[in-house]
Write an enzyme that holds these catalytic residues in place. Structure first.
Site, PDB file in Angstrom:
ATOM      1  N   LEU A 270       0.731  -1.205   0.043  1.00  0.00           N
ATOM      2  CA  LEU A 270       0.018  -0.099  -0.082  1.00  0.00           C
ATOM      3  C   LEU A 270       0.743   1.192  -0.104  1.00  0.00           C
ATOM      4  CD1 LEU A 270      -3.067   0.992   0.060  1.00  0.00           C
ATOM      5  CD2 LEU A 270      -2.619   1.641   2.560  1.00  0.00           C
ATOM      6  N   TYR A 271       2.094   1.292   0.645  1.00  0.00           N
ATOM      7  CA  TYR A 271       2.954   2.207   0.665  1.00  0.00           C
ATOM      8  C   TYR A 271       3.078   2.562  -0.648  1.00  0.00           C
ATOM      9  CZ  TYR A 271       7.278   4.681   0.843  1.00  0.00           C
ATOM     10  OH  TYR A 271       8.404   5.670   0.478  1.00  0.00           O
TER      11      TYR A 271
END
Ligand code: UGB
Length: 433
Positions: A243-244
């Site tokens: 997700l980063y």
């Protein structure tokens, strides 16, 4: 039983079954009319009270959250900002550095200040990692006359105020929720900082008059599952592994939109695993050092088929030079007051080292520097957002920015260990402080 009968007569019932002592006629009508008027009155009173309570709560939240905290605002605060933004070289810049108490942010702020640029820092001092380290970086910057505003990039009114006080020529946007694996623990913090915060900052920049040029931190993680090496800026970046990475990739799309619509000059830098003195304690080289010195085991991830993971570790001083060169080569934004006047510059560069090193090799260098053998626990890389390797193609940055990394991992880790021991101390294998 009598009670039951009495209760029953006031209980709502299905139509036609309702029994009451008010037989029929005028009495019943009067009662109903009276009952409904007083009920309505009570309801109205209740609603008024509820609205009043809600409004006062909202204004409390507004004053606490959306606008300056107690540490912000006031004549003294503005004076500190103006003084910090003062330029001491010919054609120098006035730069707002977000994430100034962070690893890269503190180094870039110092480099700019030292050459005579005006620098104002901004940081929310969140507790993703040891806040005392961020405060120590802040003191270091204060000693060089750099003031850091304590605030969040999501605070649009505070940003507007900063742009009102100083006509920033540039914004170095380094505030972000970092860390690849932590995204599984706290996904919302990535959306808050890397998406919502970015948009809030771009809104402030687009509205500012003059508009600043923006240089900001993207990440090597946008290459995700890309297996074509070395990674070039033109490679596909639509398969993020965390997700980063996805929020950083989204940041690249979002900045493009603001460049296209509002004429903001934007440069995105894809940093490759930056390390060095004053680094981030959540990163492997840092936490490994701490554990090795404390005699604790370290967990070393390994890829499929027992292949070692590798990173294009990049030393902080090289990254700082890349950041400063990006500011120096930025063209002006073309819009003003939220209106575009013409096409504006949009760039993306890899800032890596171009020589990947495996994680076990990195551990070996640390063992040598620390003169302590690590207790290694080697396990297969969990499915937590990691990628097996990174490797930057830096021809574009070399050509356009004159970027030329000069520090190999051995030299860089030596400097890191020296700093670590001077900062935390070394006491019979126990880190102190
Ligand atoms: O280039 C980036 O854009 C990113 O770089 C950095 O991410 P990474 O490259 O993943 O660095 P880092 O966590 O130090 O792990 C290094 C290696 O050690 C391995 N690793 C890690 C932890 C552990 O316990 N064991 C282990 O083997 C791990 O599997 C990996 O192979 C930044 O944190 C990130 O914010 C972002 O900026």
């Amino acid at each position: 039983m009598a009670l039951k009968a009495e209760e029953e007569q006031f209980l709502p019932s299905t139509p036609g079954k309702f029994k009451d002592k008010w037989s029929s006629g005028k009495n019943r009508q009067f009662y109903r009319c009276f009952a409904s008027t007083s009920t309505m009155f009570l309801w109205a009173l209740f609603l008024v009270a509820l609205t009043a309570a809600y409004l006062s709560f909202q204004s409390f939240v507004d004053s606490g959250n959306k606008f300056f905290s107690a540490a912000c605002g006031g004549a003294h605060w503005e004076k500190q900002i103006r003084s910090s933004a003062q330029i001491h070289r010919h054609n120098g810049f006035a730069v707002l550095v977000t994430g100034a108490a962070g690893f890269v942010g503190s180094h870039v702020s110092l480099a700019l200040k030292k050459r005579g640029d005006g620098v104002v820092g901004l940081d929310n001092f969140n507790n993703y990692y040891d806040v005392s380290l961020k405060k120590a970086r802040k003191s270091l910057l204060n000693n060089h006359n750099i003031f850091i505003v304590e605030g969040d990039i999501n605070d649009g009114r505070m940003l507007a105020k900063l742009f009102e006080i100083v006509h920033f020529s540039h914004v170095m946007h380094l505030a972000a929720q970092a860390g690849v694996r932590y995204a599984m623990e706290n996904p919302q913090s990535y959306v808050h900082s890397n998406i919502a915060g970015l948009v809030s900052l771009l809104e402030a920049c687009k509205t500012a008059d003059p508009q600043p040029a923006i240089v900001w931190a993207s990440s090597s993680s946008v290459y995700g599952l890309n297996d074509k090496v070395p990674f070039s800026e033109s490679d596909q970046t639509d398969r993020p592994a965390s997700l980063y990475a996805a929020t950083k990739k989204a940041g690249e799309e979002i900045t493009h939109t603001y460049n296209h619509i509002y004429g903001l000059s934007i440069t995105g830098l894809r940093f490759f695993t930056v390390y060095g003195p004053w680094g981030r304690p959540d990163m492997a080289y840092f936490s490994f050092t701490r554990n090795i010195l404390q005699g604790k085991p370290i967990t070393v991830y390994r890829g499929k088929n027992r292949v070692d993971l590798a990173r294009d570790f990049t030393y902080i001083d090289d990254i700082v030079r890349g950041c400063v060169a990006s500011l120096d080569t930025s063209k002006k934004s073309t819009g003003s007051g939220g209106k575009k006047r013409g096409p504006a510059q949009y760039r993306i560069f890899n800032l890596g080292n171009t020589s990947p090193v495996t994680v076990p090799q990195m551990v070996g260098i640390l063992e040598k520097q620390l003169r302590v053998k690590a207790k290694k626990n080697v396990i297969e890389m969990p499915g937590n957002g990691d990628v097996p390797f990174t490797h930057a193609n830096i021809s574009s940055a070399r050509r356009e920015l004159g970027y030329k990394p000069t520090t190999d991992l051995q030299t860089g880790l030596k400097k890191f260990v020296k700093w670590y021991l001077s900062y935390y101390g070394y006491n019979n294998g126990q880190s102190v402080k």
